[in-house]
Write a protein that holds these residues in place. Sequence first.
Motif, short mmCIF file in Angstrom:
data_model
loop_
_atom_site.label_atom_id
_atom_site.label_comp_id
_atom_site.label_asym_id
_atom_site.label_seq_id
_atom_site.Cartn_x
_atom_site.Cartn_y
_atom_site.Cartn_z
N VAL A 1 37.00 112.82 -31.59
CA VAL A 1 36.15 113.57 -30.67
C VAL A 1 36.98 113.98 -29.46
O VAL A 1 37.93 113.29 -29.08
N GLN A 2 36.63 115.09 -28.86
CA GLN A 2 37.34 115.56 -27.68
C GLN A 2 36.88 114.79 -26.44
O GLN A 2 35.75 114.29 -26.39
N PRO A 3 37.74 114.71 -25.44
CA PRO A 3 37.30 114.08 -24.18
C PRO A 3 36.04 114.74 -23.66
O PRO A 3 35.89 115.96 -23.70
N GLY A 4 35.13 113.88 -23.18
CA GLY A 4 33.84 114.37 -22.72
C GLY A 4 32.78 114.42 -23.80
O GLY A 4 31.60 114.63 -23.51
N SER B 1 28.97 108.23 -24.68
CA SER B 1 28.98 109.56 -24.08
C SER B 1 30.13 109.66 -23.10
O SER B 1 30.69 108.66 -22.66
N ASN B 2 30.45 110.91 -22.74
CA ASN B 2 31.56 111.16 -21.80
C ASN B 2 32.80 110.35 -22.20
O ASN B 2 33.41 109.65 -21.38
N LEU B 3 33.17 110.47 -23.44
CA LEU B 3 34.28 109.68 -23.95
C LEU B 3 35.60 110.10 -23.32
O LEU B 3 35.82 111.28 -23.00
N LYS B 4 36.45 109.11 -23.14
CA LYS B 4 37.75 109.30 -22.52
C LYS B 4 38.85 108.88 -23.49
O LYS B 4 38.61 108.07 -24.39
N PRO B 5 40.06 109.40 -23.32
CA PRO B 5 41.15 108.99 -24.21
C PRO B 5 41.35 107.47 -24.25
O PRO B 5 41.71 106.92 -25.31
N GLU B 6 41.08 106.81 -23.15
CA GLU B 6 41.25 105.35 -23.12
C GLU B 6 40.18 104.61 -23.90
O GLU B 6 40.26 103.38 -24.06
N GLY C 1 32.41 92.73 -38.51
CA GLY C 1 32.60 93.82 -39.44
C GLY C 1 34.08 94.18 -39.52
O GLY C 1 34.93 93.58 -38.84
N ARG C 2 34.39 95.17 -40.34
CA ARG C 2 35.79 95.57 -40.55
C ARG C 2 36.24 96.62 -39.55
O ARG C 2 37.43 96.91 -39.47
N GLY C 3 35.32 97.21 -38.84
CA GLY C 3 35.68 98.16 -37.80
C GLY C 3 35.61 99.61 -38.22
O GLY C 3 35.64 99.94 -39.40
N THR C 4 35.49 100.46 -37.19
CA THR C 4 35.51 101.90 -37.39
C THR C 4 36.37 102.52 -36.29
O THR C 4 36.28 102.13 -35.13
N GLN C 5 37.21 103.46 -36.67
CA GLN C 5 38.16 104.06 -35.73
C GLN C 5 37.48 105.13 -34.89
O GLN C 5 36.80 106.02 -35.42
N VAL C 6 37.70 105.05 -33.59
CA VAL C 6 37.27 106.10 -32.66
C VAL C 6 38.52 106.63 -31.97
O VAL C 6 39.28 105.86 -31.37
N THR C 7 38.72 107.93 -32.08
CA THR C 7 39.87 108.57 -31.45
C THR C 7 39.37 109.68 -30.53
O THR C 7 38.64 110.57 -30.97
N VAL C 8 39.76 109.58 -29.27
CA VAL C 8 39.36 110.58 -28.28
C VAL C 8 40.61 111.35 -27.87
O VAL C 8 41.51 110.82 -27.22
N SER C 9 40.66 112.60 -28.29
CA SER C 9 41.86 113.39 -28.05
C SER C 9 41.52 114.86 -28.12
O SER C 9 40.64 115.28 -28.88
N SER C 10 42.26 115.64 -27.34
CA SER C 10 42.09 117.09 -27.40
C SER C 10 43.11 117.69 -28.35
O SER C 10 43.13 118.92 -28.54
#
Length: 116
Positions: A12-15, A83-88, A107-116
């Motif tokens: 997802v993109q920042p924000g 919401s308002n996701l940040k790269p960090e 659980g085994r986890g799910t990846q969240v990547t915040v990047s433009s």
Amino acid sequence: QVQLVESGGGLVQPGGSLRLSCAASGIRFGIYHMGWYRQAPGKERELVALITSIGNTNYADSVKGRFTISRDNAKNMVYLQMSNLKPEDTAVYYCKSSNPYGNNYWGRGTQVTVSS
């Protein structure tokens, strides 16, 4: 057999926003506290948000006002609205259940990547 299965992660993109879900089975869901944790590369796993068996919530300072944890006891589900996701915020997000008797499950986890 206890299972916690996370879903909803992605890029997802920042924000932007994402909603994570955790489906629990094999436990008496209603008596368990449920939490979302995350682990970024090279860092320790940290608590993001917690919801108790009676619905009280607690958040890490870094996500307060941006993330919301909720649960649906009828469906054995716990959610994390981000919401308002940040790269960090980029990390693997894990669901954890714990009860007053000291039983903890992950659980085994799910990846969240915040990047433009």
